[in-house]
Design an enzyme around this catalytic site. Structure first.
Site, PDB file in Angstrom:
ATOM      1  N   ARG A 240       0.855  -1.181   0.000  1.00  0.00           N
ATOM      2  CA  ARG A 240       0.000   0.000   0.000  1.00  0.00           C
ATOM      3  C   ARG A 240       0.895   1.236   0.000  1.00  0.00           C
ATOM      4  NH1 ARG A 240      -3.482  -2.728  -1.447  1.00  0.00           N
ATOM      5  NH2 ARG A 240      -5.581  -3.072  -0.626  1.00  0.00           N
ATOM      6  N   GLU A 269      -3.399   7.533  -4.558  1.00  0.00           N
ATOM      7  CA  GLU A 269      -3.802   6.994  -5.861  1.00  0.00           C
ATOM      8  C   GLU A 269      -5.105   7.629  -6.326  1.00  0.00           C
ATOM      9  OE1 GLU A 269      -3.873   2.682  -5.701  1.00  0.00           O
ATOM     10  OE2 GLU A 269      -1.903   2.665  -4.782  1.00  0.00           O
ATOM     11  N   HIS A 287      -1.006  -0.064  -9.923  1.00  0.00           N
ATOM     12  CA  HIS A 287      -1.639  -0.984  -8.953  1.00  0.00           C
ATOM     13  C   HIS A 287      -2.133  -2.264  -9.644  1.00  0.00           C
ATOM     14  CE1 HIS A 287      -3.636  -1.005  -4.717  1.00  0.00           C
ATOM     15  NE2 HIS A 287      -3.376  -2.227  -5.125  1.00  0.00           N
TER      16      HIS A 287
HETATM   17  C1  GLV Z   1      -4.872  -5.146  -3.668  1.00  0.00           C
HETATM   18  O1  GLV Z   1      -4.153  -4.211  -3.525  1.00  0.00           O
HETATM   19  C2  GLV Z   1      -5.447  -5.919  -2.625  1.00  0.00           C
HETATM   20  O2  GLV Z   1      -5.336  -5.587  -1.430  1.00  0.00           O
HETATM   21  O3  GLV Z   1      -6.077  -6.933  -2.967  1.00  0.00           O
END
Ligand code: GLV
Ligand code: GLV
Length: 321
Positions: A240, A269, A287
């Site tokens: 993250r 983001e 991502h």
């Molecule tokens: C993606 O970032 C997730 O947490 O699945």
């Protein structure tokens, strides 16, 4: 005949095989789009539904949770659940679930793709060819850093951290890891050695982050921690964004405090620090951690399994507490 199927709010369009099941088994509050819903639309949808599938971009705060009185389950289409106020959900008796396991391999694979692309300047190479300025092989062209035999430092040794570590064997990379408590040796390879954060950052040639975002991990990597890293080291983040202080990272890269970074996630983001895109030693992905068709279908099926369990009065297999 009245439609007795439960009402589902789906905040985003999911892959076709999941949509086919959804359309058959549920009444939809509205047909989803492929874009993030506005907060008011999200809240309205949640208020009408028995169950919901939401994504990591949907912020679900206490006010929304208390307003959505009909809702029994919030199935987060992600393994991370920092977008949901869990304390409010608990207080209101709303079940929250996530999608662990099914995205572990996809995310670990992407981590390695980013690691290799960063160290070996894969994106710069592709850009050179596309620019039409490639004049042919050269002994000094786009020289990168070795990966094989270097030391891999992993912060967080959950499912994804361990999957990344298992892949290091083929690269003959010694693995050092940092977790608050060393993990039980029975569950870990004996080759993986625990380190303090400071020692890990000082020792690793590549540091990769696999902790969830919590108040304790927010800005876990800031200016001080970046300064503990080696000037030849790379930092990879597929967890993250807010775990790294992005402003401190941009400075560290500009000043050569570390050699490069591979990022799949960002503090705000989809916005990124304006300096990042100017830096050649950074590889930036949008991502994509779990972005394989298989993983994204499985994530949808896990959400549906949890929803069926809760609507049938059974415990949810992936209840997050
Ligand atoms: C993606 O970032 C997730 O947490 O699945
Ligand atoms: C995710 O599944 C993790 O625990 O790392």
């Amino acid at each position: 005949m009245t439609d007795i199927r439960p009402i589902l709010y789906l905040s985003r369009l999911l892959p076709d095989p999941v949509m086919a099941i959804v359309r058959e088994r549920f009444q939809l509050v509205q047909y989803p789009h492929d874009t993030l819903p506005a907060p008011s639309v999200l809240r309205e949808g949640l208020c009408q539904a028995d169950a919901a599938i939401v994504t990591l971009g949907d912020r679900i705060d206490a006010e929304t949770i208390h307003a959505a009185t009909r809702l029994k389950i919030l199935a987060n289409y992600a393994v991370g659940h920092n977008n949901i106020d869990l304390a409010a959900a608990r207080q209101r008796g709303l079940t929250v679930t996530n999608t662990p396991d099914v995205l572990t391999d996809a995310t670990a694979d992407l981590t390695w793709a980013l690691l290799l692309a960063t160290a070996r300047r894969v994106v710069e190479g592709d850009a050179l060819i596309r620019s039409g300025r490639w004049t042919g092989w050269s002994p000094t062209q786009l020289l990168g850093a070795d990966v094989s035999g270097k030391t891999l430092g992993i912060i967080g040794m959950g499912r994804i951290g361990q999957a990344v570590a298992r892949r290091a064997v083929g690269f003959r990379m010694p693995v050092r890891y940092h977790t608050r408590q060393p993990l039980a040796t029975s569950s870990l390879s004996r080759e993986w050695e625990h380190r303090s954060l400071r020692d890990l950052l000082g020792e690793a040639d590549v540091v990769t982050i696999h902790v969830p975002l919590t108040p304790a991990t927010q800005h876990l990597i800031g200016a001080r921690e970046l300064a503990w890293m080696r000037p030849t080291a790379y930092l990879i983040n597929t967890a993250r964004g807010p775990i790294i202080d992005e402003w401190a990272l941009a400075d560290a890269l500009k000043l050569g405090i570390i050699a490069g970074a591979g990022l799949d996630v960002y503090e705000r983001e989809p916005a990124i620090h304006s300096a990042m895109a100017q830096l050649k030693q950074v590889v930036l992905l949008p991502h994509l951690g779990s972005a394989t068709l298989h993983a994204r279908v499985q994530m949808g099926l896990v959400c549906l399994e949890n929803i069926h369990a809760v609507l049938d009065g059974r415990p949810a297999p992936n209840h997050v507490h």
